[in-house]
Motif scaffolding. Structure first.
Motif, short mmCIF file in Angstrom:
data_model
loop_
_atom_site.label_atom_id
_atom_site.label_comp_id
_atom_site.label_asym_id
_atom_site.label_seq_id
_atom_site.Cartn_x
_atom_site.Cartn_y
_atom_site.Cartn_z
N GLU A 411 -1.25 2.67 2.63
CA GLU A 411 -1.12 2.64 1.18
C GLU A 411 -2.43 2.99 0.49
O GLU A 411 -2.45 3.68 -0.53
N GLU A 412 -3.54 2.48 1.05
CA GLU A 412 -4.85 2.79 0.46
C GLU A 412 -5.16 4.28 0.61
O GLU A 412 -5.77 4.89 -0.27
N LEU A 413 -4.74 4.85 1.74
CA LEU A 413 -4.93 6.29 1.94
C LEU A 413 -4.17 7.08 0.87
O LEU A 413 -4.70 8.03 0.28
N GLU A 414 -2.91 6.69 0.63
CA GLU A 414 -2.10 7.38 -0.36
C GLU A 414 -2.72 7.25 -1.75
O GLU A 414 -2.82 8.22 -2.50
N LYS A 415 -3.17 6.05 -2.09
CA LYS A 415 -3.78 5.81 -3.39
C LYS A 415 -5.03 6.66 -3.57
O LYS A 415 -5.24 7.30 -4.61
#
Length: 452
Positions: A411-415
């Motif tokens: 999720e942090e990668l996507e953000k």
């Protein structure tokens, strides 16, 4: 040598080309010989000598690589012929035609040509023979191309030569290259050296136009077509009539926008928003993008029929890191400009500064170099710029990209990816969603999810 005294051989398997050249040159030259079959070149050279040979680059239509022309060019040279060889080429083979110059051709002419241009090339070739020159002078930047469009590297010399050949035509040009390489300068140079130079040059950053603005900005609108349409307004295509329209960031427009644009290019007409009647347009189209040709060929992102329409000829502008000593040449140019601007003595570049500039990879290309030199001139206390004065743009450090490499949470990668792409496109959601490969609606959901 005068054209009237010249013997010219034309080798092309297109009878229409042979007929056209024969009709043009018969009153102009002493003798003209035409030949469809290149296999007969050796025997023709044994029978008589020619002053100039016009040689097609493609004889086998199923192959169409230009290699046939290069093969027969070498054969002519192997027969010790003193004829100046001028290659006949189509738009798509211009890169090969430039290669032919390095193989010994005198020049090349692009089909279809203007008769005056062909006669000028023949005259120059004959003058070159009289002076003992077998090849033309090295390609030079055409006069008036713009001060910032400098370059002594081979890649830039090839571009300058290509511009001098394609500018006088009406071919649609696609200019490829990274951000900051000077694509707009190339477009302006093409216009300035075209037959439309006295007419308008209209630039549009189509990648920044929203869906609602795209049509009215490009094609215009009628009074009352929408709430704020208080009067009739011509679009950019009408403003560029008889001149050149330059569509920047063409790779970032949506499929819907592509469909609208393709219709205009095919029909050579625009219909203003709210109007029923069409308006004829006559424009020369130049486009630019930092998207690669391979990405443009992806039909889920870009219509292939539009790619062919905008890409009669392509010019790929090299990144600054591949231009060698041009970096120093440009740095010296910018240092003089900014010294004048800030009323300071024109500084010299110390050897250490030159080495630092040449070893840097310049992700921001010429634009970043310009920034670095302006800052150095402003901050310098002496009239010599040292390595310590060469500081590069923090914008190009791409902290978001570094965060992507270090982060492992999905999720942090996507953000982080969404943030990086939004920053890259200045918050433009349409362009960001295209690069991310998702719809605007899907991007909105993710923005809400991550509180962005």
């Amino acid at each position: 040598m005068q054209l009237k005294k010249a013997s010219i051989l034309v080798v092309d398997d297109d009878t229409d080309v042979l007929t056209a050249v024969r009709l043009l040159l018969r009153p102009q030259v002493k003798e003209i010989v035409t030949e469809k079959n290149p296999e007969n070149i050796p025997s023709l050279l044994k029978q008589q000598s020619f002053d100039v040979i016009l040689l097609d680059m493609n004889f086998a239509s199923s192959i169409n690589t230009g290699n046939e022309g290069l093969f027969w060019l070498k054969k002519i040279k192997s027969h010790k012929s003193e004829a100046a060889v001028i290659m006949i080429t189509a738009y798509g083979d211009i890169d090969l035609a430039i290669r032919s110059l390095k193989e010994g051709a005198y020049d090349f002419v692009v089909k279809p040509w203007h008769n005056e241009k062909l006669l000028s090339i023949l005259t120059n070739a004959l003058d070159g023979k009289s002076k003992g020159a077998n090849t033309p002078a090295p390609a030079e930047k055409p006069t008036g191309m713009g001060a910032e469009l400098l370059g002594e590297s081979d890649v830039m010399q090839d571009i300058f030569y290509k511009i001098s050949k394609i500018a006088p035509t009406d071919a649609n040009i696609l200019i490829l290259g990274e951000n900051g390489t000077g694509k707009e300068l190339i477009a302006k140079a093409i216009h300035q050296h075209s037959l439309r130079a006295a007419k308008p040059f209209v630039k549009v950053d189509v990648g920044a136009l929203t869906e609602s603005l795209f049509e009215t900005e490009l094609f215009g609108h009628k009074k009352g077509a929408f709430t704020d349409a208080r009067e009739d307004r011509a679009g950019r295509f009408e403003a560029a009539n008889k001149g050149t329209i330059f569509l920047d960031e063409i790779g970032n427009i949506s499929l819907h926008q592509q469909s609208k644009l393709l219709s205009v290019l095919q029909n050579r007409q625009v219909i203003r928003v709210g109007a029923n009647e069409a308006t004829d347009i006559d424009v020369r189209l130049l486009c630019a993008t930092n998207v690669t040709l391979a990405e443009l060929a992806n039909e889920s992102r870009f219509r292939k029929d539009l790619v062919y329409r905008i890409n009669t000829v392509e010019i790929t502008v090299p990144p600054l890191r591949k231009r060698g000593n041009d970096i120093v040449l440009l740095a010296q140019h910018f240092s003089k400009i900014y010294a004048d601007k800030y009323m300071k003595p024109a500084p010299e570049l110390a050897k250490s500064a030159m080495e630092k500039l040449k070893s840097y990879h310049f992700p921001g290309n010429v634009r970043e170099l310009q920034y670095a030199i302006e800052r150095a001139v402003i901050m310098a206390d002496t009239d010599v710029l040292e390595a310590r004065d060469m500081l590069f743009s923090p914008i190009e450090a791409a902290p978001a990209a570094e965060a992507l490499q270090q982060e492992t949470n999905l999720e942090e990668l996507e953000k982080a990816t969404i943030l990086h792409v939004l920053e890259k496109h200045g918050g433009n959601l349409s362009r960001a969603s295209i690069e991310l490969g998702i719809t605007r609606t899907a991007l909105y959901r993710r923005l809400s999810k991550y509180g962005l």
